[in-house]
Structure formats: structure tokens, C-alpha cells
Write a protein that holds these residues in place. Structure first.
Motif, short mmCIF file in Angstrom:
data_model
loop_
_atom_site.label_atom_id
_atom_site.label_comp_id
_atom_site.label_asym_id
_atom_site.label_seq_id
_atom_site.Cartn_x
_atom_site.Cartn_y
_atom_site.Cartn_z
N THR A 86 -81.44 -34.53 66.61
CA THR A 86 -80.16 -35.23 66.74
C THR A 86 -79.88 -35.55 68.21
OG1 THR A 86 -79.28 -34.18 64.75
CG2 THR A 86 -77.68 -35.09 66.29
N GLN A 90 -79.26 -39.29 69.74
CA GLN A 90 -78.10 -39.62 70.58
C GLN A 90 -78.53 -40.22 71.92
OE1 GLN A 90 -76.14 -35.81 70.68
NE2 GLN A 90 -74.97 -36.20 68.81
N GLU A 122 -81.06 -33.96 56.63
CA GLU A 122 -79.88 -34.09 57.49
C GLU A 122 -80.19 -34.97 58.70
OE1 GLU A 122 -76.59 -31.36 59.87
OE2 GLU A 122 -77.76 -30.51 58.21
N ILE A 123 -81.39 -34.82 59.28
CA ILE A 123 -81.75 -35.66 60.43
C ILE A 123 -81.84 -37.12 60.00
CG2 ILE A 123 -83.52 -36.13 62.16
CD1 ILE A 123 -84.27 -33.07 61.83
N ARG A 125 -80.16 -38.51 57.70
CA ARG A 125 -78.78 -38.97 57.55
C ARG A 125 -78.19 -39.32 58.91
NH1 ARG A 125 -76.80 -34.64 55.56
NH2 ARG A 125 -77.47 -35.12 53.43
N ASN A 126 -78.41 -38.46 59.90
CA ASN A 126 -77.92 -38.74 61.25
C ASN A 126 -78.54 -40.02 61.80
OD1 ASN A 126 -76.42 -36.38 61.15
ND2 ASN A 126 -77.94 -35.17 62.26
N GLU A 129 -77.03 -43.14 60.32
CA GLU A 129 -75.67 -43.39 60.79
C GLU A 129 -75.62 -43.78 62.26
OE1 GLU A 129 -73.72 -39.75 59.84
OE2 GLU A 129 -73.62 -40.16 57.67
N SER A 130 -76.80 -43.81 62.91
CA SER A 130 -76.83 -44.07 64.36
C SER A 130 -76.64 -45.54 64.71
CB SER A 130 -78.17 -43.60 64.93
OG SER A 130 -79.23 -44.44 64.48
#
Length: 292
Positions: A86, A90, A122-123, A125-126, A129-130
Motif C-alpha cells: 500500500t 501511494q 486487500e492490496i 482493492r487498494n 481504488e488508487s
């Protein structure tokens, strides 16, 4: 510029070689850049930049990602995976990266949950959404992981597991790297989720039979109860408990959810995947190490 995180891993190393073959420049990000530079051949050094970066140090990531517009991410599995990947995502957003290719895992299955697959879920999903273009590669079992069985096979002509005669998908890491190179150099192939396997499934008894023929001596697969295999992996294999548990979970999943090959490699690369028979032949000496 293509950035590579995980360049010293099996897939990342093969991807670097493939990009060099294609005359595509790249930047390899590493916590040990000098060691990585020492591994590169003469032609590699003309095509591959090496930069220091640590997923736990966001500033180093931002510095290394400057000028990178596509990023390949293949992190070793670890309990810190969600936090580390994550952080990379970012940093990529902040640095103007447009496209990330992530090595993930087979899809998380509630009928037979695998903790590591949950981390990757989960990664993913992140990543989705990025706002970046994201391509997710979900390979099944690496043929290269069979080499971890080689010392026991070479010394005692046996290996252990806990999935009986259930079929299992295997894929050569070099095919995964070739797919990564394709989606990094062909934008028409990017932005998708690809499940990657070889062209056949193999049970452990089947692999034992293949090794018996290849090595010209009887090789036996011994099926153990899950808890016994777990103890063996920790006590004899010296694995951390979370990795031993991961092995147990993926073998249990193969029993509950029978695995079937996909034709993704053929569709993307317009060739057949590398075969397990060819892989075992290539590494015949490794399985015979103590007998050389």
C-alpha cells in the motif's frame, strides 16, 4: 520508464532479462543496489538502471520512482505485505506513475481461505481504488518452488505433502515474467486481471512418477495429515510458522477446490506455456545433487 520492484526475486530477475532481450530500458529498485548491480551482465547494465528503494521508507520510494510511468511490483509474501505494498501504491500515485502491474495470488476462496490470498485481495482493492491503471497477475504454484523439495529427494528419494492426489496448477516463473513484459509493453493487454497456469495439472503422486522416470530411481510421495506436515515444515524445514501455515492452507484449497489450467499464456503470448516435464529435465542435476 518501467520501474521494477522485486528485481532480485525469481519473477523479477526473469522480467529484467526479458526486457533486456526486448531492448526495453527499465529501472530496478532494490534495498541492496550494489549487490543487484554486481549480478547484472554487461548488456544488462546498458539497459537497466539500479536505484535504492525500501518499501518501508516512503521518501526512498518517491526518489526512485521519479520519472517512472509504469511499475512492476512483485513483493515477497510477508505479514507486512499489506502495509508495504500500500505504501508503494501511494508513492506511485504521488510520483505520477500511470500503470502498476502487480503479482498477486489465486483468488481468495471463502470455502477454503488462504491468509496470504486475503492479504493480496486487500492490496488489489487498494490498487483498484488508487485511480491508476492496474494489471493484476494471479499465478498458481511456481514450478521453481519444487526445487525446495530437491535436497530431501536427492538424499532420501522422498518428499512430503498433504493434498493426496488432488490436481495442482503449476507455472514456470519465466512465463509469468513474459506475461509481465507483454502487459508492460502492450497497452492493449493492460488493465486486466489474468489467472496464470501451465497447460496441465499435476498431482504430487504424478510428479513423483515423473521424477522416478527422469532420475531412474524410485521417488515416493508421502502424504501426511496437515498437522504432521505443519510440524515437519517447522522442525525439519526450518520455516516460520506463518509460511508453514500458508503451505498447509494452499494444499487444503487444492483438495476443496479442484484446480484446472487456464489458456491465458496461450492467448497473451501466442505460444504454449513451458512444461513441467521440461522444467524437471532442466533441473535434473539439482534433484540428484547428493549422487553427483
Amino acid at each position: 520508464m518501467i520501474g521494477i520492484i522485486g528485481a532480485t526475486g525469481t519473477i523479477g530477475d526473469a522480467l529484467l532479462k526479458r526486457l533486456v532481450d526486448l531492448d526495453v530500458p527499465a529501472r530496478a529498485l532494490s534495498r541492496e543496489p550494489e549487490k543487484l548491480r554486481a549480478r547484472l551482465g554487461e548488456k544488462d547494465r546498458t539497459m537497466i538502471e539500479v536505484a535504492y528503494a525500501d518499501a518501508g521508507e516512503p521518501e526512498s520510494l518517491r526518489h526512485a520512482l521519479n520519472g517512472v510511468n509504469q511499475l512492476f511490483m512483485a513483493m515477497s509474501n510477508s505479514p507486512d505485505q499489506i502495509v508495504l505494498e500500500t505504501s508503494i501504491i501511494q508513492a506511485a500515485v504521488e510520483c505520477g506513475v500511470e500503470h502498476i502491474v502487480k503479482i498477486s495470488s489465486p483468488e481468495f476462496e471463502r470455502k477454503s481461505p488462504v491468509a496470504v490470498a486475503g492479504w493480496h485481495q486487500e492490496i488489489e482493492r487498494n490498487l483498484s481504488e488508487s485511480g491508476l491503471i492496474c494489471t493484476v497477475l494471479r499465478p498458481y504454484a511456481f514450478m521453481q518452488n519444487l526445487l525446495r523439495l530437491a535436497p530431501l529427494i536427492a538424499e532420501q528419494n522422498i518428499f512430503f505433502g498433504s493434498m493426496g492426489d488432488s490436481p495442482c496448477n503449476f507455472i514456470d516463473c519465466r512465463d509469468i515474467a513474459d506475461v509481465a513484459a507483454e502487459v508492460l509493453t502492450n497497452r492493449k493487454a493492460s488493465g486486466q486481471i489474468y489467472t496464470l497456469t501451465g497447460s496441465e495439472t499435476f498431482s504430487y503422486p504424478h510428479i513423483a512418477g515423473m521424477l522416478t522416470v527422469l532420475l531412474e530411481r524410485p521417488i515416493r510421495y508421502i502424504n501426511l495429515p496437515s498437522q504432521e506436515l505443519y510440524r515437519n515444515l517447522i522442525e525439519q524445514g526450518q520455516l516460520p510458522p506463518w509460511i508453514a501455515n500458508h503451505v498447509i492452507e494452499i494444499q487444503a484449497m487444492a483438495i476443496v477446490i479442484p484446480e484446472r489450467p487456464t489458456d491465458t499464456i496461450r492467448q497473451l503470448l501466442h505460444r504454449e506455456p513451458r512444461t513441467l516435464a521440461a522444467f524437471l529435465q532442466e533441473h535434473q542435476e539439482t534433484f540428484s545433487l547428493s549422487r553427483a
